[in-house]
Enzyme design. Structure first.
Site, PDB file in Angstrom:
ATOM      1  N   CYS A  21      -2.285   6.193   9.631  1.00  0.00           N
ATOM      2  CA  CYS A  21      -1.031   5.752  10.501  1.00  0.00           C
ATOM      3  C   CYS A  21      -1.230   4.327  11.053  1.00  0.00           C
ATOM      4  CB  CYS A  21      -0.348   6.589  11.568  1.00  0.00           C
ATOM      5  SG  CYS A  21       1.130   7.304  11.112  1.00  0.00           S
ATOM      6  N   GLU A  33       0.995  -1.357  -0.028  1.00  0.00           N
ATOM      7  CA  GLU A  33      -0.127   0.057  -0.064  1.00  0.00           C
ATOM      8  C   GLU A  33       0.870   1.370   0.157  1.00  0.00           C
ATOM      9  OE1 GLU A  33      -2.912  -0.560   2.983  1.00  0.00           O
ATOM     10  OE2 GLU A  33      -3.845  -1.639   1.705  1.00  0.00           O
ATOM     11  N   ASN A  76       7.051   6.359  21.285  1.00  0.00           N
ATOM     12  CA  ASN A  76       5.537   5.844  21.625  1.00  0.00           C
ATOM     13  C   ASN A  76       5.531   5.576  23.204  1.00  0.00           C
ATOM     14  OD1 ASN A  76       4.817   6.047  18.926  1.00  0.00           O
ATOM     15  ND2 ASN A  76       5.667   3.941  18.731  1.00  0.00           N
ATOM     16  N   SER A 115      11.187   6.723   9.041  1.00  0.00           N
ATOM     17  CA  SER A 115      10.845   6.127  10.322  1.00  0.00           C
ATOM     18  C   SER A 115      11.298   4.730  10.852  1.00  0.00           C
ATOM     19  CB  SER A 115       9.152   6.401  10.523  1.00  0.00           C
ATOM     20  OG  SER A 115       8.955   6.020  11.760  1.00  0.00           O
ATOM     21  N   CYS A 124       5.035  -6.787   7.724  1.00  0.00           N
ATOM     22  CA  CYS A 124       5.920  -6.218   8.720  1.00  0.00           C
ATOM     23  C   CYS A 124       6.310  -7.280   9.805  1.00  0.00           C
ATOM     24  CB  CYS A 124       5.473  -5.180   9.521  1.00  0.00           C
ATOM     25  SG  CYS A 124       6.892  -4.190  10.265  1.00  0.00           S
ATOM     26  N   CYS A 170       3.372   8.401   1.171  1.00  0.00           N
ATOM     27  CA  CYS A 170       3.730   7.430   2.237  1.00  0.00           C
ATOM     28  C   CYS A 170       4.081   6.084   1.628  1.00  0.00           C
ATOM     29  CB  CYS A 170       2.699   7.318   3.317  1.00  0.00           C
ATOM     30  SG  CYS A 170       3.168   6.203   4.467  1.00  0.00           S
ATOM     31  N   GLY A 217       5.894  -2.074   6.472  1.00  0.00           N
ATOM     32  CA  GLY A 217       7.290  -2.518   6.804  1.00  0.00           C
ATOM     33  C   GLY A 217       8.203  -1.707   7.592  1.00  0.00           C
ATOM     34  N   GLU A 218       9.331  -2.208   7.779  1.00  0.00           N
ATOM     35  CA  GLU A 218      10.519  -1.629   8.784  1.00  0.00           C
ATOM     36  C   GLU A 218      11.554  -1.244   8.017  1.00  0.00           C
ATOM     37  OE1 GLU A 218      12.967   0.024  10.456  1.00  0.00           O
ATOM     38  OE2 GLU A 218      11.561  -0.322  12.091  1.00  0.00           O
ATOM     39  N   CYS A 234      -0.486  -1.772  15.646  1.00  0.00           N
ATOM     40  CA  CYS A 234      -0.486  -1.614  14.175  1.00  0.00           C
ATOM     41  C   CYS A 234      -1.091  -2.625  13.401  1.00  0.00           C
ATOM     42  CB  CYS A 234       0.819  -1.360  13.879  1.00  0.00           C
ATOM     43  SG  CYS A 234       1.127  -1.562  12.296  1.00  0.00           S
ATOM     44  N   CYS A 276       4.299  -4.530  16.365  1.00  0.00           N
ATOM     45  CA  CYS A 276       4.018  -3.253  17.043  1.00  0.00           C
ATOM     46  C   CYS A 276       2.409  -3.870  17.550  1.00  0.00           C
ATOM     47  CB  CYS A 276       3.883  -2.029  16.831  1.00  0.00           C
ATOM     48  SG  CYS A 276       5.948  -1.360  15.966  1.00  0.00           S
ATOM     49  N   SER A 293      10.356   5.798  16.220  1.00  0.00           N
ATOM     50  CA  SER A 293       8.970   5.590  16.531  1.00  0.00           C
ATOM     51  C   SER A 293       9.102   5.154  17.803  1.00  0.00           C
ATOM     52  CB  SER A 293       8.144   4.753  15.727  1.00  0.00           C
ATOM     53  OG  SER A 293       6.835   4.421  15.920  1.00  0.00           O
TER      54      SER A 293
HETATM   55  S1  SF4 Z   1       4.123   0.180  13.372  1.00  0.00           S
HETATM   56 FE1  SF4 Z   1       5.728   0.003  11.665  1.00  0.00          FE
HETATM   57  S2  SF4 Z   1       7.394  -1.142  12.376  1.00  0.00           S
HETATM   58 FE2  SF4 Z   1       5.360  -1.415  13.890  1.00  0.00          FE
HETATM   59  S3  SF4 Z   1       4.269  -3.087  13.168  1.00  0.00           S
HETATM   60 FE3  SF4 Z   1       3.492  -1.382  11.921  1.00  0.00          FE
HETATM   61  S4  SF4 Z   1       4.695  -1.425  10.191  1.00  0.00           S
HETATM   62 FE4  SF4 Z   1       5.996  -2.673  11.284  1.00  0.00          FE
END
Ligand code: SF4
Length: 359
Positions: free
Chosen positions: A351, A73, A232, A207, A126, A119, A177-178, A133, A130, A230
């Protein structure tokens, strides 16, 4: 192939500046050269936008198909989400906005923009997990190639007929993804976007959830986007409960690594902070966070993000008055804090909501 060297420059310009979708479209090359490229089995193409979801606020979310059938996406945010603000290196942004031309993609339902933010995703799914997410629910399927990462930008720029140099575009590597777990492809894509497409790296932000070896490598890069952590949470125990990766690399180690990343003049390190109702949004959390950041000695700013709900995610949105109080507490303690506007929440484009939701 025995061709003159300048043909490679023409090919490069066609791919990244004209953003062509096929060899036949490269009119700067004579037909004989185009035929030679085709006969040699070379194929070029742009990622295909297979579905588009339009938000009432002008945000567009795209489902983009990779050649192997996987989808990722990408999100187009006309006029950004205010996450760009507050950074000294972008000080001219409002001034430029006031005088810059208003762009318009001429697409039905598309809204005019003075600047737009794209974005981008870096992986299919991922692995970081988290807890707040939706992307985490997918697990990680595979890394995207550099071409697939840069290609998302090309496809979206073409859709909106964006001309780099005329229109103001920001990029954020904050989609699925990271990026630091796909480091080489991510950095190769940055080079394609800067050197090929002409988007300055100072208009890009990556990020990370806190991949320590990635931050260390990033600190050594000559060409690099701005960095956001990130965060948090104001301490390891809250962070561990929402970001299990903290068990591997804790806040203290991450802050130490961030110190090694050279900043441009007036640039600040960005800390992203997703506010989860009753979890990390209390006044005492804001106090602890401002102490943590002040003691770190890093020039920084905090981008506050009101958590965006998703199915089967066990959190609640923070109360609006708690969000205001949290921000004020940070500002009063001398930590610049900005509230990011949720964009495209109604179409699962905001987000933490990217999960290839097509329903
Ligand atoms: S916030 Fe970013 S790093 Fe964390 S699970 Fe979601 S996509 Fe992955």
């Amino acid at each position: 192939m025995g061709l003159e060297q300048y043909r490679s420059r023409q090919l490069w310009q066609a791919l990244y500046q004209q953003r062509v979708g096929s060899i036949e479209e490269i009119t700067s090359l004579p037909k004989s050269v185009r035929d030679l490229l085709t006969r040699s089995g070379l194929e070029i193409g742009l990622p295909r936008i297979t579905q588009t979801f339009l938000s009432s606020d002008g945000t567009e979310r795209y489902l983009i198909a990779c050649p192997d059938g996987e989808t990722v996406e990408t999100v187009w945010m006309p006029n950004g989400d205010d996450g760009e603000l507050g950074d000294g290196s972008d000080a001219a942004i409002e001034e430029a906005d006031a005088t810059s031309k208003v762009g318009s993609s001429k697409l039905e339902n598309s809204i005019p923009y003075r600047r737009a933010t794209i974005c981008i995703s870096s992986q299919v799914g991922c692995a970081v997990n988290c807890q707040f997410c939706l992307t985490a629910k997918l697990g990680v399927k595979r890394n995207l190639t550099a071409g697939e990462i840069a290609g998302q930008v090309a496809a979206v720029l073409n859709r909106h007929q964006v001309k780099i140099g005329r229109d103001r575009i920001n990029l954020v590597f904050m989609g699925m993804g990271e990026p630091f777990l796909n480091y080489d492809n991510f950095m190769a894509a940055v080079h394609l976007l800067v050197e090929g497409m002409g988007i300055p790296e100072s208009r890009m932000t990556v990020s990370t959830s806190g991949i320590l070896p990635g931050i260390e490598r990033f600190a050594m890069e000559k060409l690099r986007p701005k960095l956001a952590l990130s965060l948090n949470a104001p301490n390891d125990s809250i962070r561990e409960s929402i970001m299990p990766i903290t068990r591997k690399w804790n806040i203290e180690d991450l802050l130490a690594a961030l110190h090694e990343v050279p900043l441009r003049p007036r640039e600040r390190m960005t800390f992203e902070y997703v506010l989860l109702g009753g979890v990390n949004d209390r006044l005492q959390d804001a106090r602890e966070l401002s102490t943590l950041l002040r003691n770190s000695g890093l020039p920084c700013k905090v981008n506050l993000i009101v958590w965006n709900p998703g199915p089967d995610i066990p959190y609640r949105m923070p109360a609006p008055e708690d969000v205001g109080a949290f921000q004020q507490q940070l500002i009063a303690s001398g930590v610049p804090a900005f509230l990011r506007r949720p964009r495209g929440r109604d179409i699962y484009a905001a987000c933490g909501q990217l999960k290839r939701t097509v329903e």
